[in-house]
Structures are given as C-alpha cells and as structure tokens.
Scaffold this active site. Sequence first.
Site: not given
Length: 322
Positions: A161, A196, A236, A244-245
């Site tokens: 964001q 994401t 979590v 992210g990767d």
Amino acid sequence: AGGRRGAVMEPERECRVLSIQSHVVRGYVGNKAATFPLQVLGFEVDTVNSVQFSNHTGYAHWKGQVLNSDELHELYEGLKLNKVNRYDYVLTGYTRDTSFLAMVVDIVQELKQQNSNLVYVCDPVMGDKWNGEGSMYVPEDLLPVYRDKVVPVADIITPNQFEAELLTGRKIQTEKEALEVMDMLHAMGPETVVITSSDLQAPLGNDYLIALGSHRKTKADGTKVTQRIRVESPKVDAVFVGTGDLFAAMLLAWTHKHPNNLKVACEKTVSAMQHVLQRTIKSAKAQAGEGNKPNSAHLELRMVQSKKDIENPEIIVKATVL
C-alpha cells in the site's frame, strides 16, 4: 505426458525468466526466494545476483559484495554475444542504486524488442508502514526512477500500500481509494497491479490482511475490461524476510498458467504463501524453544520443505471478485 495428473497435457514451450535480484549464501531472499519456486513450477530461471551477501540484512551481521550497473551490463553483453538473450519474463525486486535500476530498464526495453510478448514483473520495493507510519528503506532518489522509468515498462507490479501511494502521490484510506490508485497505476503502464498488503479494514476482521488485485486488458475492439479482486489472508504474527520476493515469483508463475484469471492466480499464490508461512512459524517456534522469541535464522522461510505446497497449493484463501 506420463505420470501427470488429469488429462494428457501438451508439452509446454520452454518458458525462461531473467531474474535480477539479491543473492544470499544462507537463507531465502531475492533470487534465493524466487528461483526454487519458479523452477518447481516448470520455469527455466537465469539469475543475475545484484548483491552477494552472507545472509539477509535483518541479521546482526552481514558481509558481501554489490554488483554495480557496469557489471550488470557486462553480464548482459555476454548473453547477447551468444544470442541467448531471449526471455519470456523479467523479474526484479529490491534495488538500492539508481544507475543499476536505470540499467535494468535499458535491458528490459532491449529484451522487449527481441520478444514483444515479454512480460516484466516488477516488485517496486521502496518501503513499508509500521504502526500506520510509512517510511522508505531505499534512497529517496529511487522513487522518481521507479515512477517515471520502471513502472511504465512493467507489465505486472506488486507494490504494498505504501509503495502504491508513493508511486501515485495519493493516500489510500478506503477500498474505493485503493481501486482508484490501482487505476492510476494501470494508466502508468502495467496491465496487472496487485497491492500485496494494506492496512485497510478486512471484512473478515482484524486478524486478516487485505490484498487487492486489478487486471486490465484491452479487447480486440479496443475496449478495456478490468477484473478486480480482494484477497483476505490470516495474519501471521512474525516478521519474515523474503515473502515479497516469493510472492512476486509465484504470481509470475500463476498468472502465466492462468493468464486471464487473476482471481485463481492470486488464490494459488496467497494460499501457497500461507502454507509456507505456517510451516515456517511452526518450525521457528520449535527451534527457539518454549517461551523464546524466534531469531532471524529461525525465521528463514521453509522453502524446500514446502515444495509440494508451492507446486500444487491447496486453496485455503479465497478471493472475492469486486
């Protein structure tokens, strides 16, 4: 295709990814987090290691080397001289250096001339929010390069964001504003945008994290159709590195396998993430021992142990079409 489940599948054409990301000797971030899942899902992966560190920088100590833009160019020249610089995908993540990022753009543009169908998947890693306050963890001069050079040549972007806000100059407080920001990002170039993570209120409650996706495609008659989705996944309680990767790599794979169904691609990506994170936290707590807080080494993603979940994720997170 012997031994494959379901109907006889046509042999897929070899699909090749150029992944330009960091490398660590120990653990899973950057290329170490992206390569294994892509290979498991059937992709050929050519890796350029933008750095080579002993481990990720969340540990107390790290040592290693950094690749500069001239060295990146030299590696690419070697591929070109052998005429093996044809790719279906380029994947990039965390970068700290503007000249390196500019060189990546040059390479992507040249590869797109080689193959007009090339898809560039870019995670524009710049910063994140902690307790509602956003801060950048890369030099600020990377923002204009991402905004003006990188995003316009990208096809799929996966900002969080805060990064989506940075790229558009607009704050997101509501889902409606998030959708408007994704439209602005589409207008800058990419046809697929996935935010994401966000601090938006999840309909399922505070224990869930919202991700939003938007896929805009142009039909043969020139009209644009946009599919938008919301994904709520259980939070979590731990700080992981490399998620992210892993997310960007799996999204690349699943959008390839479901090109016009962002809903399914995101469900498979986020479900696989959940399997990996749940396995990782369980293992980290066991290693740390009762009542102790797991450290960076304990929290390294359980990547190899999650091979089956990555290959064929049981869908445990559903997406809502908006």
